[in-house]
Scaffold this motif. Sequence first.
Motif, PDB file in Angstrom:
ATOM      1  N   SER A   1      21.493  98.202  60.514  1.00  0.00           N
ATOM      2  CA  SER A   1      20.482  99.221  60.819  1.00  0.00           C
ATOM      3  C   SER A   1      19.085  98.819  60.348  1.00  0.00           C
ATOM      4  N   ASN A   2      19.003  97.874  59.415  1.00  0.00           N
ATOM      5  CA  ASN A   2      17.707  97.405  58.924  1.00  0.00           C
ATOM      6  C   ASN A   2      17.063  96.354  59.815  1.00  0.00           C
ATOM      7  N   VAL A   3      17.860  95.754  60.694  1.00  0.00           N
ATOM      8  CA  VAL A   3      17.333  94.678  61.540  1.00  0.00           C
ATOM      9  C   VAL A   3      17.561  94.934  63.030  1.00  0.00           C
ATOM     10  N   GLY A   4      17.875  96.175  63.379  1.00  0.00           N
ATOM     11  CA  GLY A   4      18.034  96.530  64.790  1.00  0.00           C
ATOM     12  C   GLY A   4      19.352  96.129  65.417  1.00  0.00           C
ATOM     13  N   ILE A   5      20.386  95.931  64.595  1.00  0.00           N
ATOM     14  CA  ILE A   5      21.726  95.603  65.082  1.00  0.00           C
ATOM     15  C   ILE A   5      22.631  96.800  64.806  1.00  0.00           C
ATOM     16  N   ASP A   6      23.512  97.098  65.741  1.00  0.00           N
ATOM     17  CA  ASP A   6      24.445  98.209  65.560  1.00  0.00           C
ATOM     18  C   ASP A   6      25.346  97.938  64.356  1.00  0.00           C
ATOM     19  N   PRO A   7      25.247  98.736  63.292  1.00  0.00           N
ATOM     20  CA  PRO A   7      26.077  98.500  62.121  1.00  0.00           C
ATOM     21  C   PRO A   7      27.553  98.808  62.362  1.00  0.00           C
ATOM     22  N   ASN A   8      27.853  99.461  63.462  1.00  0.00           N
ATOM     23  CA  ASN A   8      29.237  99.808  63.764  1.00  0.00           C
ATOM     24  C   ASN A   8      29.854  98.908  64.822  1.00  0.00           C
ATOM     25  N   GLY A   9      29.281  97.747  65.053  1.00  0.00           N
ATOM     26  CA  GLY A   9      29.831  96.808  66.020  1.00  0.00           C
ATOM     27  C   GLY A   9      31.250  96.396  65.690  1.00  0.00           C
ATOM     28  N   ARG A  10      31.576  96.427  64.412  1.00  0.00           N
ATOM     29  CA  ARG A  10      32.929  96.067  63.986  1.00  0.00           C
ATOM     30  C   ARG A  10      33.985  97.011  64.529  1.00  0.00           C
ATOM     31  N   ASP A  11      33.575  98.213  64.909  1.00  0.00           N
ATOM     32  CA  ASP A  11      34.528  99.196  65.416  1.00  0.00           C
ATOM     33  C   ASP A  11      35.231  98.734  66.684  1.00  0.00           C
ATOM     34  N   ALA A  12      34.671  97.758  67.375  1.00  0.00           N
ATOM     35  CA  ALA A  12      35.335  97.203  68.562  1.00  0.00           C
ATOM     36  C   ALA A  12      36.669  96.561  68.186  1.00  0.00           C
ATOM     37  N   HIS A  13      36.852  96.239  66.909  1.00  0.00           N
ATOM     38  CA  HIS A  13      38.080  95.600  66.436  1.00  0.00           C
ATOM     39  C   HIS A  13      38.946  96.548  65.603  1.00  0.00           C
ATOM     40  N   ARG A  14      38.611  97.821  65.590  1.00  0.00           N
ATOM     41  CA  ARG A  14      39.309  98.782  64.725  1.00  0.00           C
ATOM     42  C   ARG A  14      40.817  98.831  64.979  1.00  0.00           C
ATOM     43  N   GLU A  15      41.259  98.605  66.181  1.00  0.00           N
ATOM     44  CA  GLU A  15      42.686  98.680  66.500  1.00  0.00           C
ATOM     45  C   GLU A  15      43.449  97.402  66.146  1.00  0.00           C
ATOM     46  N   TYR A  16      42.764  96.375  65.736  1.00  0.00           N
ATOM     47  CA  TYR A  16      43.437  95.126  65.383  1.00  0.00           C
ATOM     48  C   TYR A  16      44.119  95.265  64.023  1.00  0.00           C
ATOM     49  N   PRO A  17      45.246  94.600  63.833  1.00  0.00           N
ATOM     50  CA  PRO A  17      45.992  94.780  62.581  1.00  0.00           C
ATOM     51  C   PRO A  17      45.268  94.282  61.328  1.00  0.00           C
ATOM     52  N   HIS A  18      44.270  93.426  61.485  1.00  0.00           N
ATOM     53  CA  HIS A  18      43.598  92.864  60.306  1.00  0.00           C
ATOM     54  C   HIS A  18      42.192  93.447  60.090  1.00  0.00           C
ATOM     55  N   PHE A  19      41.924  94.569  60.748  1.00  0.00           N
ATOM     56  CA  PHE A  19      40.608  95.215  60.603  1.00  0.00           C
ATOM     57  C   PHE A  19      40.337  95.573  59.142  1.00  0.00           C
ATOM     58  N   GLU A  20      41.249  96.294  58.504  1.00  0.00           N
ATOM     59  CA  GLU A  20      41.025  96.749  57.128  1.00  0.00           C
ATOM     60  C   GLU A  20      40.910  95.577  56.158  1.00  0.00           C
ATOM     61  N   HIS A  21      41.698  94.543  56.366  1.00  0.00           N
ATOM     62  CA  HIS A  21      41.629  93.339  55.523  1.00  0.00           C
ATOM     63  C   HIS A  21      40.219  92.739  55.592  1.00  0.00           C
ATOM     64  N   THR A  22      39.673  92.657  56.792  1.00  0.00           N
ATOM     65  CA  THR A  22      38.347  92.073  56.993  1.00  0.00           C
ATOM     66  C   THR A  22      37.261  92.983  56.434  1.00  0.00           C
ATOM     67  N   ALA A  23      37.385  94.276  56.671  1.00  0.00           N
ATOM     68  CA  ALA A  23      36.402  95.231  56.139  1.00  0.00           C
ATOM     69  C   ALA A  23      36.385  95.194  54.609  1.00  0.00           C
ATOM     70  N   GLU A  24      37.566  95.117  54.008  1.00  0.00           N
ATOM     71  CA  GLU A  24      37.646  95.082  52.545  1.00  0.00           C
ATOM     72  C   GLU A  24      37.039  93.791  51.994  1.00  0.00           C
ATOM     73  N   PHE A  25      37.330  92.656  52.630  1.00  0.00           N
ATOM     74  CA  PHE A  25      36.742  91.396  52.190  1.00  0.00           C
ATOM     75  C   PHE A  25      35.222  91.480  52.209  1.00  0.00           C
ATOM     76  N   CYS A  26      34.670  91.976  53.308  1.00  0.00           N
ATOM     77  CA  CYS A  26      33.209  92.053  53.421  1.00  0.00           C
ATOM     78  C   CYS A  26      32.619  92.985  52.374  1.00  0.00           C
ATOM     79  N   LYS A  27      33.293  94.085  52.111  1.00  0.00           N
ATOM     80  CA  LYS A  27      32.807  95.044  51.113  1.00  0.00           C
ATOM     81  C   LYS A  27      32.852  94.452  49.701  1.00  0.00           C
ATOM     82  N   LEU A  28      33.952  93.796  49.364  1.00  0.00           N
ATOM     83  CA  LEU A  28      34.134  93.299  47.997  1.00  0.00           C
ATOM     84  C   LEU A  28      33.402  91.996  47.703  1.00  0.00           C
TER      85      LEU A  28
END
Length: 100
Positions: A35-62
């Motif tokens: 949101s600070n550079v004009g990119i959709d911060p929710n673009g990752r939601d396109a992969h929400r149904e994939y089995p490794h979504f939460e694993h990837t989200a957690e890695f990025c957060k931590l």
Amino acid sequence: NHGEVIAAILRPFINEANHFMLLHHPLFQTYFYGSNVGIDPNGRDAHREYPHFEHTAEFCKLYDEVSFDPNYPNEPLETFVPMLRRVLSKKWVPPNSSNT
């Protein structure tokens, strides 16, 4: 495309969850700064149904998001040498044609 490059290099040495995470983490990173550079911060939601979504989200957060903080305490590179040796000493198995 750094996610694609590192995912391709490490593919023979890592499991499917970590391959997905490396491949897609650049998109998942945008959740924190998009949101600070004009990119959709929710673009990752396109992969929400994939089995490794939460694993990837957690890695990025931590690990990924905090790596941009110059004041974040970190370890010297030497700390990671044994881990790299352990991963890269695994027997290399070429990916089969269905994985390319």
